[in-house]
Motif scaffolding. Structure first.
Motif, PDB file in Angstrom:
ATOM      1  N   TYR A  99       0.347  -1.422   0.338  1.00 34.19           N
ATOM      2  CA  TYR A  99      -0.179   0.226  -0.082  1.00 34.19           C
ATOM      3  C   TYR A  99       0.783   1.356  -0.130  1.00 34.19           C
ATOM      4  O   TYR A  99       0.795   2.076   0.986  1.00 34.19           O
ATOM      5  CB  TYR A  99      -1.213  -0.166   1.266  1.00 34.19           C
ATOM      6  CG  TYR A  99      -2.063   1.095   0.435  1.00 34.19           C
ATOM      7  CD1 TYR A  99      -3.415   0.396   0.172  1.00 34.19           C
ATOM      8  CD2 TYR A  99      -2.189   1.966   1.823  1.00 34.19           C
ATOM      9  CE1 TYR A  99      -4.062   1.348  -0.123  1.00 34.19           C
ATOM     10  CE2 TYR A  99      -3.100   3.082   0.980  1.00 34.19           C
ATOM     11  CZ  TYR A  99      -4.671   2.569   0.252  1.00 34.19           C
ATOM     12  OH  TYR A  99      -5.111   3.670   0.211  1.00 34.19           O
ATOM     13  N   GLN A 100       1.604   1.746  -1.315  1.00 31.19           N
ATOM     14  CA  GLN A 100       2.743   3.100  -1.421  1.00 31.19           C
ATOM     15  C   GLN A 100       2.049   3.042  -2.294  1.00 31.19           C
ATOM     16  O   GLN A 100       1.071   2.409  -3.724  1.00 31.19           O
ATOM     17  CB  GLN A 100       3.706   2.122  -1.512  1.00 31.19           C
ATOM     18  CG  GLN A 100       4.210   1.139  -1.588  1.00 31.19           C
ATOM     19  CD  GLN A 100       5.351   0.887  -1.143  1.00 31.19           C
ATOM     20  OE1 GLN A 100       6.187   1.306  -1.038  1.00 31.19           O
ATOM     21  NE2 GLN A 100       6.274  -0.454  -1.740  1.00 31.19           N
ATOM     22  N   SER A 101       2.490   4.553  -3.459  1.00 29.33           N
ATOM     23  CA  SER A 101       2.899   4.624  -4.583  1.00 29.33           C
ATOM     24  C   SER A 101       3.928   4.276  -4.585  1.00 29.33           C
ATOM     25  O   SER A 101       4.437   5.321  -5.141  1.00 29.33           O
ATOM     26  CB  SER A 101       2.107   5.811  -4.846  1.00 29.33           C
ATOM     27  OG  SER A 101       2.270   6.538  -6.291  1.00 29.33           O
ATOM     28  N   PRO A 102       3.845   3.646  -5.787  1.00 27.72           N
ATOM     29  CA  PRO A 102       3.445   2.975  -7.069  1.00 27.72           C
ATOM     30  C   PRO A 102       3.446   1.413  -6.328  1.00 27.72           C
ATOM     31  O   PRO A 102       4.483   0.804  -4.750  1.00 27.72           O
ATOM     32  CB  PRO A 102       4.501   2.423  -7.954  1.00 27.72           C
ATOM     33  CG  PRO A 102       6.207   2.750  -7.882  1.00 27.72           C
ATOM     34  CD  PRO A 102       5.905   4.149  -6.872  1.00 27.72           C
ATOM     35  N   PRO A 103       2.851   0.879  -6.398  1.00 27.40           N
ATOM     36  CA  PRO A 103       2.405  -0.548  -5.213  1.00 27.40           C
ATOM     37  C   PRO A 103       3.495  -1.572  -5.493  1.00 27.40           C
ATOM     38  O   PRO A 103       3.266  -3.108  -5.697  1.00 27.40           O
ATOM     39  CB  PRO A 103       0.732  -1.173  -4.820  1.00 27.40           C
ATOM     40  CG  PRO A 103       0.859  -0.644  -6.520  1.00 27.40           C
ATOM     41  CD  PRO A 103       1.782   0.726  -7.397  1.00 27.40           C
ATOM     42  N   THR A 104       4.705  -1.341  -5.288  1.00 27.19           N
ATOM     43  CA  THR A 104       5.458  -2.371  -6.197  1.00 27.19           C
ATOM     44  C   THR A 104       6.012  -3.256  -4.716  1.00 27.19           C
ATOM     45  O   THR A 104       6.410  -2.794  -3.529  1.00 27.19           O
ATOM     46  CB  THR A 104       7.235  -1.783  -6.020  1.00 27.19           C
ATOM     47  OG1 THR A 104       7.032  -0.418  -7.224  1.00 27.19           O
ATOM     48  CG2 THR A 104       8.516  -2.520  -6.533  1.00 27.19           C
ATOM     49  N   PRO A 105       6.131  -4.858  -4.763  1.00 26.24           N
ATOM     50  CA  PRO A 105       6.078  -5.624  -3.326  1.00 26.24           C
ATOM     51  C   PRO A 105       7.291  -6.293  -3.265  1.00 26.24           C
ATOM     52  O   PRO A 105       8.221  -5.834  -3.590  1.00 26.24           O
ATOM     53  CB  PRO A 105       5.513  -7.196  -4.495  1.00 26.24           C
ATOM     54  CG  PRO A 105       5.967  -6.589  -5.685  1.00 26.24           C
ATOM     55  CD  PRO A 105       5.390  -5.375  -6.045  1.00 26.24           C
ATOM     56  N   THR A 106       7.402  -5.698  -1.883  1.00 27.45           N
ATOM     57  CA  THR A 106       8.691  -5.935  -0.833  1.00 27.45           C
ATOM     58  C   THR A 106       9.106  -7.452  -1.176  1.00 27.45           C
ATOM     59  O   THR A 106       8.394  -8.166  -1.252  1.00 27.45           O
ATOM     60  CB  THR A 106       8.843  -5.536   0.611  1.00 27.45           C
ATOM     61  OG1 THR A 106       7.832  -6.055   0.650  1.00 27.45           O
ATOM     62  CG2 THR A 106       8.966  -4.183  -0.004  1.00 27.45           C
ATOM     63  N   THR A 107      10.163  -8.092  -0.632  1.00 25.68           N
ATOM     64  CA  THR A 107      10.358  -9.253  -0.474  1.00 25.68           C
ATOM     65  C   THR A 107       9.368 -10.419   0.012  1.00 25.68           C
ATOM     66  O   THR A 107       8.854 -11.720  -0.043  1.00 25.68           O
ATOM     67  CB  THR A 107      11.951  -9.355  -0.335  1.00 25.68           C
ATOM     68  OG1 THR A 107      12.959  -8.696  -1.359  1.00 25.68           O
ATOM     69  CG2 THR A 107      11.940 -10.895  -0.549  1.00 25.68           C
ATOM     70  N   LEU A 108       9.503  -9.236   1.615  1.00 26.04           N
ATOM     71  CA  LEU A 108       8.760 -10.116   2.657  1.00 26.04           C
ATOM     72  C   LEU A 108       7.432 -10.664   1.570  1.00 26.04           C
ATOM     73  O   LEU A 108       6.527 -11.377   1.930  1.00 26.04           O
ATOM     74  CB  LEU A 108       8.500  -9.130   3.869  1.00 26.04           C
ATOM     75  CG  LEU A 108       7.525  -9.775   5.221  1.00 26.04           C
ATOM     76  CD1 LEU A 108       7.845 -10.964   5.032  1.00 26.04           C
ATOM     77  CD2 LEU A 108       7.807  -8.879   6.055  1.00 26.04           C
ATOM     78  N   ALA A 109       6.473  -8.412   1.384  1.00 28.65           N
ATOM     79  CA  ALA A 109       5.155  -9.170   0.499  1.00 28.65           C
ATOM     80  C   ALA A 109       5.322 -10.476  -0.496  1.00 28.65           C
ATOM     81  O   ALA A 109       3.754 -10.967  -0.195  1.00 28.65           O
ATOM     82  CB  ALA A 109       4.918  -8.252  -0.030  1.00 28.65           C
ATOM     83  N   LEU A 110       6.340 -10.321  -1.411  1.00 28.86           N
ATOM     84  CA  LEU A 110       6.530 -11.988  -2.453  1.00 28.86           C
ATOM     85  C   LEU A 110       6.412 -12.835  -1.398  1.00 28.86           C
ATOM     86  O   LEU A 110       5.472 -14.217  -1.554  1.00 28.86           O
ATOM     87  CB  LEU A 110       7.120 -11.563  -3.250  1.00 28.86           C
ATOM     88  CG  LEU A 110       7.754 -10.290  -3.885  1.00 28.86           C
ATOM     89  CD1 LEU A 110       8.830 -10.019  -4.870  1.00 28.86           C
ATOM     90  CD2 LEU A 110       6.039 -10.742  -5.114  1.00 28.86           C
ATOM     91  N   GLY A 111       6.707 -13.059  -0.081  1.00 28.39           N
ATOM     92  CA  GLY A 111       7.198 -14.565   0.532  1.00 28.39           C
ATOM     93  C   GLY A 111       5.433 -14.536   0.866  1.00 28.39           C
ATOM     94  O   GLY A 111       4.577 -15.992   1.222  1.00 28.39           O
ATOM     95  N   LEU A 112       5.222 -13.578   1.548  1.00 26.80           N
ATOM     96  CA  LEU A 112       3.721 -13.967   2.088  1.00 26.80           C
ATOM     97  C   LEU A 112       2.958 -14.320   1.401  1.00 26.80           C
ATOM     98  O   LEU A 112       2.385 -15.348   1.561  1.00 26.80           O
ATOM     99  CB  LEU A 112       3.132 -11.983   2.625  1.00 26.80           C
ATOM    100  CG  LEU A 112       4.428 -11.905   3.663  1.00 26.80           C
ATOM    101  CD1 LEU A 112       3.600 -10.702   4.267  1.00 26.80           C
ATOM    102  CD2 LEU A 112       4.168 -13.394   5.673  1.00 26.80           C
TER     103      LEU A 112
END
Length: 146
Positions: free
Chosen positions: A101-114
């Motif tokens: 939830y940011q602009s742009p909504p680029t996923p972090t490594t943690l977001a991808l892992g989740l």
């Protein structure tokens, strides 16, 4: 006991949408990583959000279906684990969505892992749902085939 429309359980009618959206969000994440095209981050973000909402809409109908399973039946226990896996999956997807939830909504490594862990849980929930229907006949009307 269960919520039905024209003799068909509502929960199985609803689950296809969140499954497709949530798995699709992971596919779009892979597309982002493969192409480095930022539009895939937007697509993944929105499909993830819609998948979470539609999953939350489907969940109460599954709970009602589980309440209709007789106490002591093996399906009652399987239904519990099906629900737990599904809810935990949606919770992990929600955590992944929150991290984006940011602009742009680029996923972090943690977001991808989740999201990856959530897909595994979603697959387990789906398998258990299949066990409920195909092995234990939950929500199945017994009748003569045409």
């Amino acid at each position: 006991m269960g919520v039905e429309i024209l003799g068909h359980r509502v929960h199985p009618m609803l689950v296809g949408l969140p499954i497709g959206l949530l798995v699709g969000s992971v596919v779009f994440d892979v597309a982002l990583m493969a192409t480095d095209e930022p539009r895939w981050a937007d697509v993944s973000f929105w499909t993830l959000g819609l998948g979470i909402v539609s999953g939350l809409i489907a969940a109460p109908f599954g709970t009602i279906d589980r309440l209709g399973i007789p106490s002591g039946a093996p399906a009652k226990h399987i239904g519990l684990w099906h629900g737990v896996a599904a809810v935990l999956s949606v919770a992990l997807f929600a955590a992944s969505w929150t991290l984006r939830y940011q602009s742009p909504p680029t996923p972090t490594t943690l977001a991808l892992g989740l999201s990856a862990a959530a897909v595994v849980l979603l697959a387990i929930a789906g398998w258990l749902g299949g066990e409920l229907v195909f092995r234990h006949g939950v929500g199945v009307h017994r009748g003569v085939a045409d």
